[in-house]
Structure formats: structure tokens, C-alpha cells
Design a protein around this motif. Sequence first.
Motif, short mmCIF file in Angstrom:
data_model
loop_
_atom_site.label_atom_id
_atom_site.label_comp_id
_atom_site.label_asym_id
_atom_site.label_seq_id
_atom_site.Cartn_x
_atom_site.Cartn_y
_atom_site.Cartn_z
N PHE A 206 0.81 -1.21 0.00
CA PHE A 206 0.00 0.00 0.00
C PHE A 206 0.85 1.27 0.00
O PHE A 206 0.36 2.34 0.39
CB PHE A 206 -0.91 0.01 1.23
CG PHE A 206 -1.84 -1.18 1.32
CD1 PHE A 206 -2.69 -1.48 0.27
CD2 PHE A 206 -1.84 -1.99 2.44
CE1 PHE A 206 -3.54 -2.57 0.35
CE2 PHE A 206 -2.69 -3.09 2.52
CZ PHE A 206 -3.54 -3.38 1.46
N LYS A 207 2.08 1.18 -0.47
CA LYS A 207 2.98 2.34 -0.35
C LYS A 207 2.55 3.54 -1.17
O LYS A 207 2.92 4.68 -0.87
CB LYS A 207 4.41 1.91 -0.71
CG LYS A 207 4.59 1.54 -2.18
CD LYS A 207 6.04 1.15 -2.46
CE LYS A 207 6.23 0.77 -3.93
NZ LYS A 207 7.64 0.39 -4.18
N HIS A 208 1.75 3.32 -2.23
CA HIS A 208 1.34 4.45 -3.08
C HIS A 208 0.02 5.08 -2.66
O HIS A 208 -0.43 6.05 -3.29
CB HIS A 208 1.24 4.00 -4.54
CG HIS A 208 2.56 3.64 -5.15
ND1 HIS A 208 3.61 4.53 -5.24
CD2 HIS A 208 3.00 2.47 -5.70
CE1 HIS A 208 4.65 3.94 -5.81
NE2 HIS A 208 4.31 2.68 -6.10
N PHE A 209 -0.58 4.56 -1.62
CA PHE A 209 -1.84 5.15 -1.15
C PHE A 209 -1.55 6.35 -0.25
O PHE A 209 -0.48 6.46 0.36
CB PHE A 209 -2.69 4.13 -0.41
CG PHE A 209 -3.44 3.19 -1.31
CD1 PHE A 209 -4.67 3.56 -1.83
CD2 PHE A 209 -2.90 1.97 -1.65
CE1 PHE A 209 -5.37 2.70 -2.68
CE2 PHE A 209 -3.59 1.11 -2.50
CZ PHE A 209 -4.82 1.47 -3.02
N SER A 210 -2.53 7.23 -0.14
CA SER A 210 -2.37 8.46 0.62
C SER A 210 -2.14 8.17 2.11
O SER A 210 -2.78 7.29 2.69
CB SER A 210 -3.61 9.34 0.45
OG SER A 210 -3.60 10.42 1.35
N SER A 211 -1.28 8.93 2.72
CA SER A 211 -1.06 8.81 4.17
C SER A 211 -2.21 9.40 4.96
O SER A 211 -2.23 9.30 6.19
CB SER A 211 0.26 9.53 4.55
OG SER A 211 0.18 10.90 4.20
N ASN A 212 -3.17 10.03 4.25
CA ASN A 212 -4.34 10.58 4.92
C ASN A 212 -5.43 9.53 5.15
O ASN A 212 -6.50 9.86 5.68
CB ASN A 212 -4.94 11.72 4.08
CG ASN A 212 -3.97 12.89 3.95
OD1 ASN A 212 -3.30 13.25 4.91
ND2 ASN A 212 -3.91 13.48 2.75
N LEU A 213 -5.19 8.31 4.73
CA LEU A 213 -6.21 7.26 4.85
C LEU A 213 -6.61 7.07 6.31
O LEU A 213 -5.77 6.92 7.19
CB LEU A 213 -5.67 5.95 4.27
CG LEU A 213 -6.71 4.99 3.71
CD1 LEU A 213 -7.37 5.57 2.47
CD2 LEU A 213 -6.06 3.65 3.36
#
Length: 850
Positions: A206-213
Motif C-alpha cells: 500500500f505504499k502508493h496510497f495516501s497517508s491521509n487514509l
Amino acid sequence: MTQIRRMFLLSIMIISVIGNQSMSCTYRRNIKHKLIAHCENQGFTSVPRNLSRDINELLLSNNLIRKLQNDSFVHYAKMEILILSKNLISEIQEDAFAGLHLLKVLKVNDNLIYITILPKGVFGHLIYLIDLDISRNNKPLNKNTTFVYPDGAFSTLRSLQNLSIDLFMFPEFGAGFSSLQNLTVLKFVRCYLRNSSGFRLLNSTFKHFSSNLKEVYISGCRHFFLLEDGLLEFFPQLKILDLSESYVHLYQALRILHPFQNKNMSVINFHHISDSSINEDDYPYSVVITVELIKYLRTICIEALDLSKTGIVDYQQNSLFSFEHPACFKTFIISANRLPATTTYSNQVYNFFINAINMKVYDCSYLTIDYAHPVYINVYHTEDFYHFPKSTKYFQIPPRWDINYSLPASIEFLRFTHIQIAPSSAHIICTNTSLKYLDVSFGVYQRYPDLAEDCGKQLEYLDISGIPVAFITFPSIFLPKLSILKMTNARIDQIVLKGKKWMSFRAPELREVDISFNSIWTLGETTSFEQPHITHLNMSNNLFRTIPTFVTKLQKLEFLDLSNNLITSIDDNVRLWLDKMVHSNRFPILNLDNNAFICSCDTLDFLQWFENTNVTFYNGGNYTCIMSKNKQQIRLREVSNNTKKYFADCKATVWLYVGIALVASAFGIFVPLSLLYNYRWNIILYMYRKVRRVVEKNLHENYMYDAYVSYEDRSVAWIQKFLLPKIEDDWGLKVFLHDRDLLPGDLTADAKAESIQQSRHVVFIITEHFTEGKWGRFEIERAKYEKYTTNLRKIIVILQNIRIKDIPDEIVNISNDVCFIEMALDENETGNRTDNQSHWLKLKSLLYLS
């Protein structure tokens, strides 16, 4: 030829358009007065283009659309919500969503879309899309190769906040997903992960998903698979982690929590993440919580934690209940584990409750064994817990210990159902509590849990099912807000048998009562249903033969469930009350499914009432009855509609009885008075027997035996020495004994059942060893069946050297329909010969007079 082909294609297009136009959509306005088009289940094969251009929401689910062509929605520029679920869509062209610049919600779930071939710009027009559901679509063709998610197609969704999608083996989410910086909810609806071909969910997944999740749902992965410990390190702001029903094992789930140490989280849902199918050296089926395992979880400030069905069998000191932030808890669910009677660390539980000052929901149910069908609480919607079905299969363990619970004032929901830990007593202490829901059903206690007076002040729902009411120790508590009471499988029949009150606590607002499955045949004076507001009463699955008259006092009753009882008809008082309720514009619903209705001359008034009443019957009154003449089962409505056809001879039968009575009276007048005086009992019994045979002949009742005698081996000598000489030699009656009259080669059960059916009476000789015999319980059940459904006259029970409390429950449960006689096993033991003779005279009267 070309011209003909063009004309043919044009005709197909016209027919298709006309066909879609003939299908109808309906319109309505929502609360914001925006227009909604309902086009579900209409058989559309393409998107209708003739709808109002002002629609804000289009519902096209459950149709036959296979392809979304370019400009399919170009006329609906005002649309904000588009639902295309459960169609046959397998292709979406690049400009299919052109013109939908205001669209916020798009659902194309449950179709046949293979998402890897989605055109790169397919979502380019949806610049304001917030919610996308593209889950439950086609499976990958090859499960052992990398599944590349089309990041080019998703990268244009820069406003997207909620994404629902499927999770495939070896998933690869490309760099394009980093454009989704507003994404807060990532939900994997259908999961195909399994521990095969060296698969594991990698730290880099999941490294390309937003850290705002904020929310991640990886649920429903029903095959064990491996997780790397750093899987969630890219989501530092995560508030909800849901791994429910994904078989990752509790060990792995606890290890991936390390990025959230000393942080706040709303929900951690680990429901059923360990399963019996997982039992390896590194991941055992039985989980013991250690201090090392819990080191990350115990530091997190959690509002709701679900650890139900995670395989926990025990925990070490300072582990499971030793949270650093207990005041954060609002919901804690730890049900359906196999925790033992953890007395060693009960202080941990006590201290946890003392410090969990904001706790509202605590569920510690279904412990120590695996239950077949446990009922789980939804950790997200705990307010929906008021109407659960019950799993009634449980096993008792001898009581061993005491336990105390001191509830925080904030607690609203407390559930301890199906706990087989078996404390000798439980003490629940409340101080200014908000407790609304209490379920302590189907537990094993020596004594019912003691509740302090404060515990009942706010209580609205109480379930004490599965615990004998004799154990209840708080009947005097005032329950001012109690609305729902469940007392199923509570052995109320035993309290009724003793003539005691079983419902004497004060609950003026009580509205729903459930006393089903209690083997109750009567309530008599043991009931205090003085609560004026009862609207729903469930008395199903009992042994009622009539509707109890106390229900006529319930003037606000809306639903009465008496299904699965032995009711033969409805008496005058209850019928009158039901009609009054209808005339007063109250329409109670009456459920009488699966009862033993009888259609005969005796129930003719009931049948005529049933035909004419306006009372509402559950299931439309589709009941059956047994015809008294031929014992056939027939629809009750059919009989009530045609009473003249079925009961034309009812008056003739009455005159037959009158004529027989007059003949008997005339015959008695002419008998010499001296003979009548000296032999009065013999004459009366003889004449009655003759009259009875005439009546039976006219009513087509033919008995082969006067009495069927059921006994165990110890009574054989007494029967041969005393019973047979009296009944057969002196009284001239015919008796069936299985040792003497059962023919060799007959199937025993069938022969006994047939003999009982052919007998006028059944006599049980009950000793202390009666139920140890092979056939005693069978003969009791068969006699009960014949008594309630056919012409069996009497069930006579001769008690020999047995205490009342040792009488078999099967006899006690029908005690209202049984005649008891006490006789000594050896007549030489009888001290008073006059009493002995009176017993024989009573038996003779019962056998002659039916």
C-alpha cells in the motif's frame, strides 16, 4: 444487398429503442426535493435516454445492461448519484461517463467488469466523484501471477474519498494511486487471498496510497494468508482497522499494530480472524494472550475493540485487560472465545471496569465452548442489539467460583449470554448507571446474578432466558422503564406446578413479554400480568390446551403468539374479548399456527365464530383441524365455511344421548329397590358399561382392550397376584400386557402404539425404577398423543412406593389430565385395609366410568 442490411440493422435499433421506452421508470423527490429516477428491475439492456434531464439520482440496478457506451449519460448533467449494481456490464467505453461533471457517487458493483482492462481515461469526466464502488466483479484468470490494478484509470479521481474494490492475489497498486490524496476509506469487499504459491501481503503493498487514509477494511478473506509486520506503516492517521472474517490469525493482527502505539483509534475489528482451519506450530488454533503479544494494542487509545471469536483460551498476568487507556473505551466485545473461569486474574477485569469510565457496550458471551450459532454484535451499530435470536445449545459445567462486576456509570449495554464458566454467584454493582440492556441468558449459575437496586433504574431490555426462574433473586426490584422481557426456556412450568408466583417484580412500562419454550400447560393464579401497557405477548411452544383467560385483561395487546401449542378451540370468554377489541378499533394479531384444533359438534360455536369474526390471524388463519368422526386432518377454513355440510347430524347425536339417558332411567325405576340397594354399585357400573358400548357403536368407536397396562419388571408379581384377578376375573374387563399379549415377531414400537390406540384407558404403574425401563417414556408420549388427538378416555397412574418429587417429568407435565392412585407394591404392607379397598374401588370406577 447492402441496402437490405442497413434496413435490417435500423429496424433492430428501432425495436431496441421502443423496447426500452416501453419499460417504465418512476420518479420521486427526496427530502431535499431532488428528483430520483427508479429504473430497477425493468429489463433494460442499455441506459435509457428519454428520462427527465433534471434527475439528481438514477437507480438502474438489477437490469440486463452489458455495455456502457460513449455518451450514455450525456443528457443527465445534473446527476449526482448513479447506481448500476447487479447488471451484466463487462465493458465500459472511455467516454461512457461524459457529461457527469457533478457526479459524486458511482456504484458499478456486482457486474462482470475485468478492471485491469479499464480504459485509462474512463473516470476522467468524474472530477467531483467522492464515492466509487467497483467491487464484486470478475475474478482474475490466473491466481498465481501479479494482479496489476489500473492506476492510470484511477489516478484522475482526485476528489475520491471512498473506494470499494476487490483484493486479488499478488496485488500491485501502481504510482497512479498516489494521486488520490483525498482518499480516506479503502474497502476491499471481496477477497481472494490465500496462503499458496509463496504469497504474503507485503510491506510495500500500500505504499502508493495516501497517508491521509483513515479507514482500511480487509474483511472476508476466508483462507489463511500471511502478513508482513510493516503492512500498515504508510497509514499513520488510521482510525478504523477492520480485518473481520479474514483468517490472518490473531498473532499477525496484533503485530501489525506497531505504527499506532500511543495513538487514538476509533475501531479495531478483529472479529473471527483466527479459525479452526488454522492450526500450525506458529499459528495455533488455541491462543494464549501474553504480555509480548499485547504490547502494541495495550498502548492504543481505542474507542471500540472487537476480539470476538479469535481463539483466545487464556491470558497472562498484565496482558488482556491491562490497557494503558481504559477510559478511551466505549465498546469492548470479547465473546465467542474459549476463555476458562479466569479466577486467577479476576482483579484485572475488576480494575478495568473501574477505570473504563466511558464504557457503553460490553459483551462477554458464548464462553468456554464453541457454540453452533452464536449471535454477534455489530461493533459499528451496537444500537441494533435489541432483537437477537437465541442459540440454545449449551453444556453445563459444575459451579466453582464467585465473580463481582462493578459497572461504570456510562454502561448502557451488558451481555453475558451463554457463559459456561459457572460461577457459584455473580454480583453486579451499579452506581448511577445508564444500563439499558442486560442479557444474562443461558448461563450456568448456582444462584441468579445479584443486581443492586440502582441497576434497574434505566433498564429497558432484560433477557433471563435459559435460567430456571427458581434461581431468580431480584423479583422485588422496581424496573420503571423496562419495556422488553425475555424468559424463554426458564422452566416456568415447575413454578406453576408448585403454585408460586413467577412474575412479581414491578415493571409498569412493560410492553413485550416472551415466555415461549417453557412447557406451560396452565398459568392459573400464578400470573401477575397487571402491567397495563403490554402490546406483544409470546407464549408459543408450550402445552396450552386453551387460550389463558388472563389475556382478556390486556387491553393494549397488539400481537399474541400461541403457535405450537395444543389448543383445540377458543372458548366463549376469549372470543367475546377478541370481538370487543375489534369493535374498539384495536386489531390484535393472533398467531395460532401448529395447534391441535378439533372440528366436532362440541366446537361448532367456535367454528361459526371463526368464519364470521374480523379478528386478524397471523398467516391468514391457514390452520388445520382434526375431524372428530374420521380423524382426518382438514383445513379449518374449509370446515368453518361449510358447517352445515360437515355437522348436519349434530342435533341427531344430541337426541341419541337423550334417548339413551331416558332408557337407562326407565330401566332403573323397575329394578327392585332391595336389589338396587344391596347391589347398587355393581348395577350402576354394569349398566354404564352396557350404555357406553351402545354409544361407542353408534359413534364408531371400537376398543379391543379396556386398559393398556404399562409397567416395569418389578411390578410383574404384583400384577399377577393382585391386579389381573381384580380387573379380569372379578370385574370382567380385558387388559393388554406386553409380556403376555405381544405376539412374537411383531415390531415392538408399532405393536405397542397400535395397542394403546385400541385401548379405552391407559394405566401406568409407576415405581422408582419406572423410567429406567426400555419402553416407559415411549408409552407415556404415545398415551399423551392418543389422549390429545383421539378417543383415549383416561390416563390412570398407580403410584407404588414412590415420592411425589420422583414422579417422571413426562407425567408431571400432563398432571391436569391424569388420575392418580397410590397403592402399596405389597398389599401386606398396607396398614389400613379400608383404605386399600377404597383404592381398588376408585380404580374400578375410573375403568368403568369414562
